[in-house]
Design a protein around this motif. Structure first.
Motif, PDB file in Angstrom:
ATOM      1  N   TRP A  77       0.825  -1.195   0.000  1.00 13.73           N
ATOM      2  CA  TRP A  77       0.000   0.000   0.000  1.00 13.73           C
ATOM      3  C   TRP A  77       0.862   1.250   0.000  1.00 13.73           C
ATOM      4  O   TRP A  77       1.946   1.263   0.575  1.00 13.73           O
ATOM      5  CB  TRP A  77      -0.923   0.011   1.216  1.00 13.73           C
ATOM      6  N   THR A  78       0.355   2.307  -0.623  1.00 12.39           N
ATOM      7  CA  THR A  78       1.024   3.595  -0.645  1.00 12.39           C
ATOM      8  C   THR A  78       0.120   4.625   0.024  1.00 12.39           C
ATOM      9  O   THR A  78      -1.049   4.750  -0.334  1.00 12.39           O
ATOM     10  CB  THR A  78       1.301   4.049  -2.095  1.00 12.39           C
ATOM     11  N   ALA A  79       0.680   5.363   0.982  1.00 13.61           N
ATOM     12  CA  ALA A  79      -0.074   6.426   1.650  1.00 13.61           C
ATOM     13  C   ALA A  79      -0.065   7.665   0.767  1.00 13.61           C
ATOM     14  O   ALA A  79       0.974   8.063   0.247  1.00 13.61           O
ATOM     15  CB  ALA A  79       0.554   6.748   3.004  1.00 13.61           C
ATOM     16  N   MET A  80      -1.218   8.275   0.572  1.00 12.00           N
ATOM     17  CA  MET A  80      -1.315   9.484  -0.239  1.00 12.00           C
ATOM     18  C   MET A  80      -0.665  10.684   0.447  1.00 12.00           C
ATOM     19  O   MET A  80      -0.145  11.570  -0.204  1.00 12.00           O
ATOM     20  CB  MET A  80      -2.780   9.797  -0.543  1.00 12.00           C
ATOM     21  N   ASN A  81      -0.676  10.713   1.785  1.00 13.46           N
ATOM     22  CA  ASN A  81      -0.069  11.788   2.565  1.00 13.46           C
ATOM     23  C   ASN A  81       0.973  11.195   3.511  1.00 13.46           C
ATOM     24  O   ASN A  81       0.665  10.894   4.664  1.00 13.46           O
ATOM     25  CB  ASN A  81      -1.138  12.542   3.368  1.00 13.46           C
ATOM     26  N   PRO A  82       2.210  11.012   3.040  1.00 14.91           N
ATOM     27  CA  PRO A  82       3.241  10.394   3.887  1.00 14.91           C
ATOM     28  C   PRO A  82       3.578  11.251   5.108  1.00 14.91           C
ATOM     29  O   PRO A  82       3.524  12.475   5.055  1.00 14.91           O
ATOM     30  CB  PRO A  82       4.458  10.292   2.974  1.00 14.91           C
ATOM     31  N   VAL A  83       3.923  10.568   6.197  1.00 14.05           N
ATOM     32  CA  VAL A  83       4.347  11.227   7.422  1.00 14.05           C
ATOM     33  C   VAL A  83       5.734  10.713   7.772  1.00 14.05           C
ATOM     34  O   VAL A  83       5.960   9.513   7.847  1.00 14.05           O
ATOM     35  CB  VAL A  83       3.356  10.929   8.577  1.00 14.05           C
ATOM     36  N   ARG A 131       7.395   8.042   5.619  1.00 11.90           N
ATOM     37  CA  ARG A 131       6.763   6.720   5.558  1.00 11.90           C
ATOM     38  C   ARG A 131       5.632   6.792   4.549  1.00 11.90           C
ATOM     39  O   ARG A 131       4.591   7.368   4.808  1.00 11.90           O
ATOM     40  CB  ARG A 131       6.236   6.315   6.930  1.00 11.90           C
ATOM     41  N   LYS A 132       5.875   6.204   3.391  1.00  9.69           N
ATOM     42  CA  LYS A 132       4.915   6.254   2.305  1.00  9.69           C
ATOM     43  C   LYS A 132       4.475   4.865   1.869  1.00  9.69           C
ATOM     44  O   LYS A 132       3.332   4.644   1.521  1.00  9.69           O
ATOM     45  CB  LYS A 132       5.542   7.000   1.130  1.00  9.69           C
ATOM     46  N   HIS A 133       5.407   3.921   1.880  1.00 12.65           N
ATOM     47  CA  HIS A 133       5.131   2.563   1.408  1.00 12.65           C
ATOM     48  C   HIS A 133       4.994   1.603   2.589  1.00 12.65           C
ATOM     49  O   HIS A 133       5.826   1.598   3.486  1.00 12.65           O
ATOM     50  CB  HIS A 133       6.244   2.095   0.470  1.00 12.65           C
ATOM     51  N   PHE A 134       3.945   0.776   2.524  1.00 18.45           N
ATOM     52  CA  PHE A 134       3.634  -0.134   3.616  1.00 18.45           C
ATOM     53  C   PHE A 134       3.302  -1.519   3.082  1.00 18.45           C
ATOM     54  O   PHE A 134       2.863  -1.667   1.950  1.00 18.45           O
ATOM     55  CB  PHE A 134       2.425   0.380   4.406  1.00 18.45           C
ATOM     56  N   VAL A 194       7.943   0.238   5.050  1.00 17.39           N
ATOM     57  CA  VAL A 194       9.104  -0.334   4.386  1.00 17.39           C
ATOM     58  C   VAL A 194      10.361   0.446   4.768  1.00 17.39           C
ATOM     59  O   VAL A 194      11.431  -0.118   4.929  1.00 17.39           O
ATOM     60  CB  VAL A 194       8.900  -0.338   2.853  1.00 17.39           C
ATOM     61  N   PHE A 195      10.223   1.740   4.969  1.00 18.27           N
ATOM     62  CA  PHE A 195      11.336   2.636   5.251  1.00 18.27           C
ATOM     63  C   PHE A 195      12.068   2.285   6.543  1.00 18.27           C
ATOM     64  O   PHE A 195      13.287   2.204   6.570  1.00 18.27           O
ATOM     65  CB  PHE A 195      10.812   4.079   5.307  1.00 18.27           C
ATOM     66  N   ASP A 196      11.318   2.068   7.638  1.00 14.97           N
ATOM     67  CA  ASP A 196      11.972   1.846   8.931  1.00 14.97           C
ATOM     68  C   ASP A 196      11.320   0.750   9.785  1.00 14.97           C
ATOM     69  O   ASP A 196      11.601   0.632  10.959  1.00 14.97           O
ATOM     70  CB  ASP A 196      12.023   3.143   9.729  1.00 14.97           C
ATOM     71  N   LYS A 197      10.424  -0.036   9.202  1.00 13.04           N
ATOM     72  CA  LYS A 197       9.780  -1.176   9.873  1.00 13.04           C
ATOM     73  C   LYS A 197       8.846  -0.775  11.014  1.00 13.04           C
ATOM     74  O   LYS A 197       8.459  -1.605  11.812  1.00 13.04           O
ATOM     75  CB  LYS A 197      10.811  -2.187  10.406  1.00 13.04           C
ATOM     76  N   GLN A 198       8.494   0.511  11.117  1.00 13.28           N
ATOM     77  CA  GLN A 198       7.538   0.926  12.144  1.00 13.28           C
ATOM     78  C   GLN A 198       6.180   0.332  11.810  1.00 13.28           C
ATOM     79  O   GLN A 198       5.776   0.290  10.653  1.00 13.28           O
ATOM     80  CB  GLN A 198       7.428   2.435  12.208  1.00 13.28           C
ATOM     81  N   GLY A 220      -0.759  -1.128  -3.961  1.00 12.84           N
ATOM     82  CA  GLY A 220       0.548  -1.233  -4.606  1.00 12.84           C
ATOM     83  C   GLY A 220       1.455  -0.087  -4.203  1.00 12.84           C
ATOM     84  O   GLY A 220       1.071   0.793  -3.435  1.00 12.84           O
ATOM     85  N   TRP A 221       2.684  -0.111  -4.713  1.00  8.68           N
ATOM     86  CA  TRP A 221       3.643   0.970  -4.428  1.00  8.68           C
ATOM     87  C   TRP A 221       3.705   1.873  -5.637  1.00  8.68           C
ATOM     88  O   TRP A 221       4.072   1.459  -6.720  1.00  8.68           O
ATOM     89  CB  TRP A 221       5.012   0.391  -4.117  1.00  8.68           C
ATOM     90  N   LYS A 222       3.358   3.103  -5.450  1.00  9.05           N
ATOM     91  CA  LYS A 222       3.350   4.073  -6.523  1.00  9.05           C
ATOM     92  C   LYS A 222       4.347   5.164  -6.263  1.00  9.05           C
ATOM     93  O   LYS A 222       4.586   5.560  -5.196  1.00  9.05           O
ATOM     94  CB  LYS A 222       1.958   4.692  -6.679  1.00  9.05           C
TER      95      LYS A 222
END
Length: 72
Positions: free
Chosen positions: A14-20, A23-26, A48-52, A70-72
């Motif tokens: 999944w891709t977050a439309m508003n990353p914090v 962290r955008k890709h999950f 994916v970035f830091d495993k949080q 998906g990852w966009k």
């Protein structure tokens, strides 16, 4: 609106439309089932970035204004 079978969410991307905090890709790392084990009530998303990890209601993933499949 994203359409999917909640029982098949495990390991979906999944891709977050508003990353914090970058962290955008999950990935859905696990599903949370009801006590009787028949209904999915939530899921655990792992960045994916830091495993949080974060827990949310699986139905929140249906909102295409917040999440993309998906990852966009």
């Amino acid at each position: 609106m994203n359409r999917f079978n909640p029982a098949k969410l495990q390991l979906s991307k999944w891709t977050a439309m508003n990353p914090v905090d970058k962290r955008k890709h999950f990935i859905v790392s696990s599903l949370i089932w009801s006590e009787d084990g028949e209904v999915v009530v939530g899921c655990v998303l792992e960045a994916v970035f830091d495993k949080q990890q974060r827990t949310l209601d699986w139905q929140e993933l249906r909102d295409s204004a917040v999440w993309l499949q998906g990852w966009k």
